[in-house]
Motif scaffolding. Structure first.
Motif, mmCIF file in Angstrom:
data_model
loop_
_atom_site.group_PDB
_atom_site.id
_atom_site.type_symbol
_atom_site.label_atom_id
_atom_site.label_comp_id
_atom_site.label_asym_id
_atom_site.label_seq_id
_atom_site.Cartn_x
_atom_site.Cartn_y
_atom_site.Cartn_z
ATOM 1 N N HIS A 9 0.834 -1.202 0.000
ATOM 2 C CA HIS A 9 0.000 0.000 0.000
ATOM 3 C C HIS A 9 0.867 1.251 0.000
ATOM 4 C CE1 HIS A 9 -3.828 -2.135 0.925
ATOM 5 N NE2 HIS A 9 -2.977 -3.047 1.380
ATOM 6 N N TRP A 10 0.341 2.304 -0.586
ATOM 7 C CA TRP A 10 1.054 3.583 -0.689
ATOM 8 C C TRP A 10 0.296 4.621 0.131
ATOM 9 C CZ3 TRP A 10 5.742 4.020 -2.832
ATOM 10 C CH2 TRP A 10 6.272 5.307 -3.021
ATOM 11 N N GLU A 11 0.766 4.822 1.341
ATOM 12 C CA GLU A 11 0.100 5.746 2.254
ATOM 13 C C GLU A 11 0.792 7.113 2.223
ATOM 14 O OE1 GLU A 11 -2.658 5.181 3.503
ATOM 15 O OE2 GLU A 11 -2.837 2.995 3.456
ATOM 16 N N SER A 82 4.748 7.124 2.455
ATOM 17 C CA SER A 82 5.540 6.366 1.504
ATOM 18 C C SER A 82 6.338 7.282 0.590
ATOM 19 C CB SER A 82 4.619 5.485 0.650
ATOM 20 O OG SER A 82 3.844 4.612 1.453
ATOM 21 N N GLY A 104 -3.364 4.245 -1.337
ATOM 22 C CA GLY A 104 -3.587 4.195 0.100
ATOM 23 C C GLY A 104 -4.987 4.606 0.496
ATOM 24 N N SER A 105 -5.149 4.818 1.791
ATOM 25 C CA SER A 105 -6.462 5.166 2.327
ATOM 26 C C SER A 105 -6.969 6.491 1.775
ATOM 27 C CB SER A 105 -6.401 5.218 3.859
ATOM 28 O OG SER A 105 -5.395 6.104 4.293
ATOM 29 N N HIS A 341 0.822 -1.859 6.307
ATOM 30 C CA HIS A 341 -0.325 -1.958 7.194
ATOM 31 C C HIS A 341 -0.051 -2.868 8.380
ATOM 32 C CE1 HIS A 341 -3.531 -0.491 4.071
ATOM 33 N NE2 HIS A 341 -2.662 0.436 4.417
#
Length: 384
Positions: A9-11, A82, A104-105, A341
């Protein structure tokens, strides 16, 4: 041996409304703890009467308590911003050669609330992620979001996203129903599957994208005397993820999509793994049952499932039987970390320990990267 991580994931935690890809619609998207509660249990919350629907602080008391003890915000995943340098450095340390990178989120908890402009919001999210990964697009491969209610429009966006480096895209349901109310196996979806295979892209079914229909089932009296409380609601909300994913797979199988598009690969991510051997066995039996009608295609249903469906286990999400399934279905399993995560792991290969080393060398190679390499190669646009 090439190691490929299919679920990272890319947060990004420092977005302002001006540089947020969903900036024009932030007034429509829940934020803070409300965003978190809808991400965890949104499909169930929608099915509750307004007067019985708990707010975020009520639904997530343990996270609220932890935040108060730590003096920080209410969060599920540890804060993480990230960068390409950070991600490549981590991959080199733990021995990962390529990553499929989910938005991401900032995107995944918001895009479902952009109802009227989902296609535009998705395009902006795809552009944002492509720009973030551009400096190392040779090893970081984006996962696109698309508006699947319009298969022709989705196919066009896949072509645009692939030109920007994306190698996969998400499937999803809307309250247990397929986007546009057309099952995925229907020929009307063929433009999407043709685009995916022509462009060298995989389709991902990821946790959080398999919203169920809880109509008639959501109100378990959680707030009544003797009721199960919000813990019961939370647990109930997470009981249908696998069932909805199964609906997507059997639609593709029995609707003929896998027969018409033999090079299509669908990857199940964070959907648990222990159910898969039973599902493959029972669905294969259903496909071979010829008392009512013959199976119309050359490949059997079992062969299609083994060829067109992959799954990735996640020990941090409870997949303690991960390697048992890998050994039983070696051509169907792929490796992932879910980094960064909390249910993932920052040293995901080491996490499997001696059990990974004990696998047959060919099985281990398939799991860590070979099956994904083969899936991309079947499209004619290999990853490597």
């Amino acid at each position: 041996m090439t190691v490929i991580d299919v679920d990272t994931h890319w947060e990004v935690n420092d977005l302002t409304p001006e540089n947020h890809p969903l900036g024009p619609w932030l007034d429509q998207i829940p934020s803070g703890i409300e965003a978190l509660s809808w991400a965890i249990a949104g499909d169930l919350l929608r099915a509750l009467p307004d007067e019985r629907r708990p707010d975020g602080r009520t639904l997530l008391p343990s996270l609220v308590r932890r935040a108060e003890e730590n003096g920080g915000p209410v969060i599920l995943h540890p804060p993480h911003t990230s960068t390409v340098a950070e991600r490549i450095g981590w991959m080199d340390r733990v021995g990962i050669d390529h990553c499929l990178v989910n938005p991401g989120s900032y995107c995944l908890t918001g895009i479902e609330h952009v109802v009227d402009d989902r296609a535009l919001g998705a395009a902006r999210c795809n552009d944002f992620l492509a720009e973030q990964l551009a400096d190392h697009a040779d090893r970081l491969h984006g996962v696109a979001v698309v508006d699947l209610s319009d298969p022709l429009g989705a196919a066009a966006e896949l072509e645009r996203a692939r030109a920007r480096g994306h190698r996969a895209f998400f499937l999803y349901t809307v309250n247990g129903r397929p986007p546009g109310d057309v099952p995925l196996g229907h020929p009307d979806w063929d433009p999407v599957w043709s685009a995916a295979t022509d462009l060298g892209m995989l389709a991902f079914i990821h946790i959080g994208h398999t919203a169920a229909d809880f109509s008639g089932w959501a109100d378990i009296g959680w707030d009544r005397a003797g009721g199960a409380g919000v813990g019961g609601l939370n647990r109930l909300a997470n009981t249908q993820r696998t069932h909805v994913a199964q609906n997507l797979i059997v639609s593709l199988l029995f609707g003929g999509a896998f027969a018409r598009h033999p090079n299509l690969t669908v990857v199940l991510e964070e959907m648990k793994i222990g159910w898969l051997p039973w599902f493959v066995r029972e669905t294969s039996r259903q496909a071979s049952y010829s008392l009512i009608a013959d199976w119309p295609w050359d490949l059997s249903g079992e062969e299609m499932l083994h060829q067109n469906v992959k799954i990735t286990p996640l020990p941090g999400l409870g997949d303690i039987d991960a390697l048992e399934v890998v050994a039983a279905l070696p051509e169907m399993c792929a490796f992932s970390s879910d980094y960064p995560h909390h249910e993932g792991n920052a040293d995901p290969i080491t996490l499997y320990g001696e059990g990974l080393d004990d696998l047959d060398a060919d099985v281990r190679q398939r799991f860590l990267g070979g099956n994904v390499v083969d899936s991309f190669a079947r499209t004619g646009d290999p990853l490597l």
